[in-house]
Design a protein around this motif. Structure first.
Motif, mmCIF file in Angstrom:
data_model
loop_
_atom_site.group_PDB
_atom_site.id
_atom_site.type_symbol
_atom_site.label_atom_id
_atom_site.label_comp_id
_atom_site.label_asym_id
_atom_site.label_seq_id
_atom_site.Cartn_x
_atom_site.Cartn_y
_atom_site.Cartn_z
ATOM 1 N N ASP A 191 0.855 -1.176 0.000
ATOM 2 C CA ASP A 191 0.000 0.000 0.000
ATOM 3 C C ASP A 191 0.900 1.238 0.000
ATOM 4 O O ASP A 191 1.658 1.458 0.947
ATOM 5 C CB ASP A 191 -0.884 -0.018 1.244
ATOM 6 N N PRO A 192 0.860 2.056 -1.072
ATOM 7 C CA PRO A 192 1.748 3.222 -1.135
ATOM 8 C C PRO A 192 1.493 4.226 -0.009
ATOM 9 O O PRO A 192 2.404 4.949 0.395
ATOM 10 C CB PRO A 192 1.453 3.843 -2.501
ATOM 11 N N ALA A 193 0.291 4.253 0.510
ATOM 12 C CA ALA A 193 -0.028 5.191 1.592
ATOM 13 C C ALA A 193 0.444 4.676 2.951
ATOM 14 O O ALA A 193 0.555 5.454 3.895
ATOM 15 C CB ALA A 193 -1.534 5.441 1.637
ATOM 16 N N ARG A 194 0.707 3.364 3.034
ATOM 17 C CA ARG A 194 1.118 2.771 4.307
ATOM 18 C C ARG A 194 2.224 1.748 4.064
ATOM 19 O O ARG A 194 1.945 0.557 3.940
ATOM 20 C CB ARG A 194 -0.082 2.117 4.994
ATOM 21 N N PRO A 195 3.455 2.192 3.971
ATOM 22 C CA PRO A 195 4.559 1.254 3.720
ATOM 23 C C PRO A 195 4.568 0.119 4.754
ATOM 24 O O PRO A 195 4.332 0.338 5.935
ATOM 25 C CB PRO A 195 5.811 2.133 3.852
ATOM 26 N N GLY A 196 4.817 -1.081 4.261
ATOM 27 C CA GLY A 196 4.823 -2.260 5.124
ATOM 28 C C GLY A 196 3.482 -2.954 5.204
ATOM 29 O O GLY A 196 3.375 -4.057 5.733
ATOM 30 N N PHE A 197 2.428 -2.314 4.715
ATOM 31 C CA PHE A 197 1.098 -2.918 4.668
ATOM 32 C C PHE A 197 0.779 -3.301 3.230
ATOM 33 O O PHE A 197 1.209 -2.630 2.290
ATOM 34 C CB PHE A 197 0.025 -1.950 5.188
ATOM 35 N N TYR A 198 0.020 -4.349 3.080
ATOM 36 C CA TYR A 198 -0.312 -4.828 1.742
ATOM 37 C C TYR A 198 -1.792 -4.647 1.461
ATOM 38 O O TYR A 198 -2.615 -4.635 2.374
ATOM 39 C CB TYR A 198 0.107 -6.290 1.589
ATOM 40 N N GLN A 199 -2.101 -4.498 0.203
ATOM 41 C CA GLN A 199 -3.488 -4.340 -0.235
ATOM 42 C C GLN A 199 -3.714 -5.235 -1.448
ATOM 43 O O GLN A 199 -2.777 -5.541 -2.178
ATOM 44 C CB GLN A 199 -3.785 -2.892 -0.576
ATOM 45 N N PRO A 200 -4.962 -5.649 -1.659
ATOM 46 C CA PRO A 200 -5.239 -6.453 -2.852
ATOM 47 C C PRO A 200 -5.185 -5.602 -4.108
ATOM 48 O O PRO A 200 -5.505 -4.412 -4.087
ATOM 49 C CB PRO A 200 -6.658 -6.969 -2.600
ATOM 50 N N ILE A 201 -4.759 -6.221 -5.190
ATOM 51 C CA ILE A 201 -4.775 -5.586 -6.505
ATOM 52 C C ILE A 201 -5.712 -6.436 -7.355
ATOM 53 O O ILE A 201 -5.389 -7.566 -7.719
ATOM 54 C CB ILE A 201 -3.365 -5.539 -7.124
ATOM 55 N N PHE A 202 -6.901 -5.898 -7.616
ATOM 56 C CA PHE A 202 -7.931 -6.636 -8.333
ATOM 57 C C PHE A 202 -7.721 -6.515 -9.839
ATOM 58 O O PHE A 202 -7.444 -5.425 -10.347
ATOM 59 C CB PHE A 202 -9.317 -6.131 -7.946
ATOM 60 N N SER A 203 -7.886 -7.624 -10.538
ATOM 61 C CA SER A 203 -7.735 -7.621 -11.994
ATOM 62 C C SER A 203 -8.880 -6.846 -12.636
ATOM 63 O O SER A 203 -9.968 -6.732 -12.064
ATOM 64 C CB SER A 203 -7.725 -9.060 -12.520
ATOM 65 N N PRO A 204 -8.658 -6.303 -13.827
ATOM 66 C CA PRO A 204 -9.746 -5.614 -14.547
ATOM 67 C C PRO A 204 -10.954 -6.538 -14.752
ATOM 68 O O PRO A 204 -12.092 -6.084 -14.676
ATOM 69 C CB PRO A 204 -9.110 -5.221 -15.877
ATOM 70 N N GLU A 205 -10.702 -7.829 -14.998
ATOM 71 C CA GLU A 205 -11.814 -8.775 -15.177
ATOM 72 C C GLU A 205 -12.663 -8.857 -13.915
ATOM 73 O O GLU A 205 -13.890 -8.826 -13.975
ATOM 74 C CB GLU A 205 -11.263 -10.162 -15.530
ATOM 75 N N LEU A 206 -12.023 -8.933 -12.753
ATOM 76 C CA LEU A 206 -12.757 -9.016 -11.489
ATOM 77 C C LEU A 206 -13.454 -7.704 -11.169
ATOM 78 O O LEU A 206 -14.575 -7.705 -10.658
ATOM 79 C CB LEU A 206 -11.821 -9.428 -10.358
ATOM 80 N N GLU A 207 -12.815 -6.589 -11.472
ATOM 81 C CA GLU A 207 -13.417 -5.270 -11.212
ATOM 82 C C GLU A 207 -14.791 -5.132 -11.876
ATOM 83 O O GLU A 207 -15.662 -4.444 -11.370
ATOM 84 C CB GLU A 207 -12.493 -4.152 -11.696
ATOM 85 N N LYS A 208 -14.990 -5.809 -13.010
ATOM 86 C CA LYS A 208 -16.278 -5.746 -13.718
ATOM 87 C C LYS A 208 -17.419 -6.315 -12.885
ATOM 88 O O LYS A 208 -18.571 -5.960 -13.086
ATOM 89 C CB LYS A 208 -16.200 -6.512 -15.044
ATOM 90 N N TYR A 209 -17.102 -7.195 -11.950
ATOM 91 C CA TYR A 209 -18.122 -7.822 -11.107
ATOM 92 C C TYR A 209 -18.463 -6.981 -9.881
ATOM 93 O O TYR A 209 -19.471 -7.225 -9.226
ATOM 94 C CB TYR A 209 -17.652 -9.204 -10.638
ATOM 95 N N ASN A 210 -17.620 -6.031 -9.528
ATOM 96 C CA ASN A 210 -17.837 -5.242 -8.318
ATOM 97 C C ASN A 210 -19.177 -4.517 -8.386
ATOM 98 O O ASN A 210 -19.469 -3.806 -9.344
ATOM 99 C CB ASN A 210 -16.699 -4.236 -8.132
ATOM 100 N N GLY A 211 -19.999 -4.708 -7.357
ATOM 101 C CA GLY A 211 -21.322 -4.084 -7.306
ATOM 102 C C GLY A 211 -22.387 -4.836 -8.082
ATOM 103 O O GLY A 211 -23.538 -4.406 -8.119
#
Length: 136
Positions: free
Chosen positions: A31-51
């Motif tokens: 996570d660029p805002a919090r060094p040392g912490f990790y965040q998921p990086i969702f694929s464009p294919e998966l992003e289409k399903y969000n919501g």
């Protein structure tokens, strides 16, 4: 009529079948805002399903019976990420529309709900199905 054709007719256009393969396209990055912490990086294919309303199958993991909190796992409990055999991308939190009866551990279910991608999980699930209901 084949089973797939029946399923397509039954689903119509409002619900999409989400697969564990698609969920597995999620990566992890710092996570660029919090060094040392990790965040998921969702694929464009998966992003289409969000919501979107989706249908997903899996094994139930009761998290907290009293609070009606469950997770849906790609694999049975003995192989889930809690036990070190898989990653966090193999479990989806379930927020049921209505209070559910107690499920058995590893009960295989088909569930539908609104997929929410959690970009800043802070120790929580990276995916949720909101307004979840048993399907079929």
């Amino acid at each position: 009529m084949t089973v797939l054709a029946l399923l397509i007719v039954q689903l119509g256009h409002s619900q999409k079948i989400l697969t564990w393969f698609t969920l597995g396209t999620t990566l992890s990055g710092e996570d660029p805002a919090r060094p040392g912490f990790y965040q998921p990086i969702f694929s464009p294919e998966l992003e289409k399903y969000n919501g979107q309303e989706v249908i997903l199958t899996g094994y139930v993991i009761p998290v907290d019976f009293s609070n009606n909190t469950y997770a849906l796992s790609k694999t049975p409990f003995a192989n889930c990420f809690f036990c070190g055999k898989a990653g966090i991308e193999t479990v989806v939190g379930l927020r049921f529309k209505n209070r559910q009866s107690k499920f058995l551990v590893d009960q295989f279910i088909v569930v539908k709900g609104i997929l929410r991608l959690n970009k800043h999980p802070n120790g929580d699930f990276i995916y949720y199905l909101e307004n979840a209901e048993l399907h079929g």
